[in-house]
Design an enzyme around this catalytic site. Sequence first.
Site: not given
Length: 455
Positions: A229, A376, A433
Site C-alpha cells: 500500500d 492522500y 491487499h
Amino acid sequence: MGFIVKAGIIGLLLSLGASYYIYSKISEIPETPVLDEVWWGKGSPGKEDTAIKPFKIDISKDILDDLKHRLNNALPFQPPLEGAKQHYGMNSNLLSNIVDYWKNTYNWTERQKFLNQYPQYTTSIQGLNIHYIHVKPTIPKSSNVKVLPLLIIHGWPGSVREFYEIIPLLTTPQKGRNFVFEVIAPSLPGYGFSEATNKPGLSATRMAQIFKNLMKRIGYEKYYIQGGDWGALIVSLMSLLYPENVLGAHSNMCVCDSNICHLKNFLVGTMYPSLVATEEEMPHYAPVPSKMAYLILESGYMHIQSTKPDTVGTALRDSPVGLAAYIIEKFTTWTNPAWKDLEDGGLTKRYTMDQLLDNVMIYWVTRSITTSQRLYSEMFNKEVFSQKLQEIPVTVPTGCARFSHDITVHPESLLRHKYHNLVHLSLYEDGGHFAALELPKVLAEDIYETVEKII
Ligand SMILES: *[C@@H]1O[C@H](CO)[C@@H](O)[C@H](O)[C@H]1NC(C)=O
C-alpha cells in the site's frame, strides 16, 4: 508523382515526426530531486532531541471509558436493504456483530499487552516524534548467520498491527538460509503512535526522507526495505531517492504509473491485452472492462481523501462505530472482491476479530484517522506534481510479490518499465491487499527469496 501521393507521403512523414516528438516528450526521465530537510514539527525549526526512547502503549482510562460510552450509546444501525450483503458498503448486520464483539469480548488489557510484546521506541525526526517497532533476532553466538536490517512499511487503513504475525518469521533463522532479518517497523507520520505534522506538504516522498533519516538515527546506512500500500510507494520512492542506502527492495504492491505505462495500457492494452499481460496475468489486468469497473467501485474513498480528508475525518474521529465500518469494510473487498457477496464479508475466513479491532483501536485511541487520510491529499500537492517521480525508473534490485485479489496487479511487461533491476517476481493465486496479515508465511518466504537473490 500525383499530388495525392505527394500529400500522402508528406502527411505520413509529418505524423511520424509528431509521434516521435510526442513519444520522446512522454518518455522523458526527469532529474532525481535532492530534497531539502523540512522541519515538520510545531513552530520553527528547533534543536532536535536525537535520543531514542523506549515506548510502551499505555492508553488512559479516560480514553477507554469514553470509547465504552460511545459504543454503548451508538444509534441503532440502519438495517441493510433486503438481500444486500456488502453491496452498499459495510453491511450493518455484520457491523453490529463486530461492535458486539468489541463491547463484550474484546479485552483491551490483553490486547495492549499483546501489542506491547515487541520492543518499541520513539525518536524525533525532522521535528516529529516517530514510533517504531524494532526486533532483533536471537541467534547462537557460534552460528554464521548474517543479520540484515529490514525496514517494513505499512499503509492505509493499516498500521504496524499488520506485522505482528510476520515479525517472528522474519527474525527467526530459517533452515538452509545463512541470513535473517532485524526488523524495524515504523508507524507512518500521522498514523497511530507517530506524531502528525501541522504543516502542509508531508507526502509519501517526504515520508521516504523521514524513514531514511530514521534508519540513520538507529545506526543503519545500508539496509533492505519492504512495503505494501503506501508502504509500497514509499519503498519505491526510497529506492529512487536513496539508492546508495537501499541494498534491496521488496514490495507487495509494485506498480508502474509512468506515462509510458499509461500509454501502453490504453493504446495497446485495451485493444490487444495479450501484448501486455500473459495468460496468467490476464484475469487481474486493469484494461479488462470488469476490472476497470472494480477499480472505480473500490476507489471512492480515495477521491474523498485526496480532496477533502478533514470533512469525513471529523465524523470518523467522533464515532468509533463509523470508524470501524470505514476501516473494516476495506478488509472485506480488498482481501477478496468476491467477499462482497458474503453475509460476513469473508472476514472470518482470514482474520480474527481481535486482529481487525486492534487495527481500528490504533486509529481510535491515537485519534489519527484524519491525519492518516491527509496523506492522500498530499499526493496531489504541487511538489509531487512537479517532481514527476513516477517517471523515474528504480534501479535498486527489487522483488515484487503479487497477490491475485489485490486492488491492482500489474503485468510484468509494465513493471519492467519501472523496475530496471527486477530480480524476483511472483503471482499468488490466493491473497489480497493485506498480505502481511493474511498470509505472513507466504510473504515472508517471498522476502527471503528476493533477498537471497540480492546478497
Ligand atoms: C481482561 O483481561 C484481563 C487480563 O487477562 C483480566 O484480568 C480481566 O478480567 C479481563 N476483563 C474482562 C472484562 O474480561
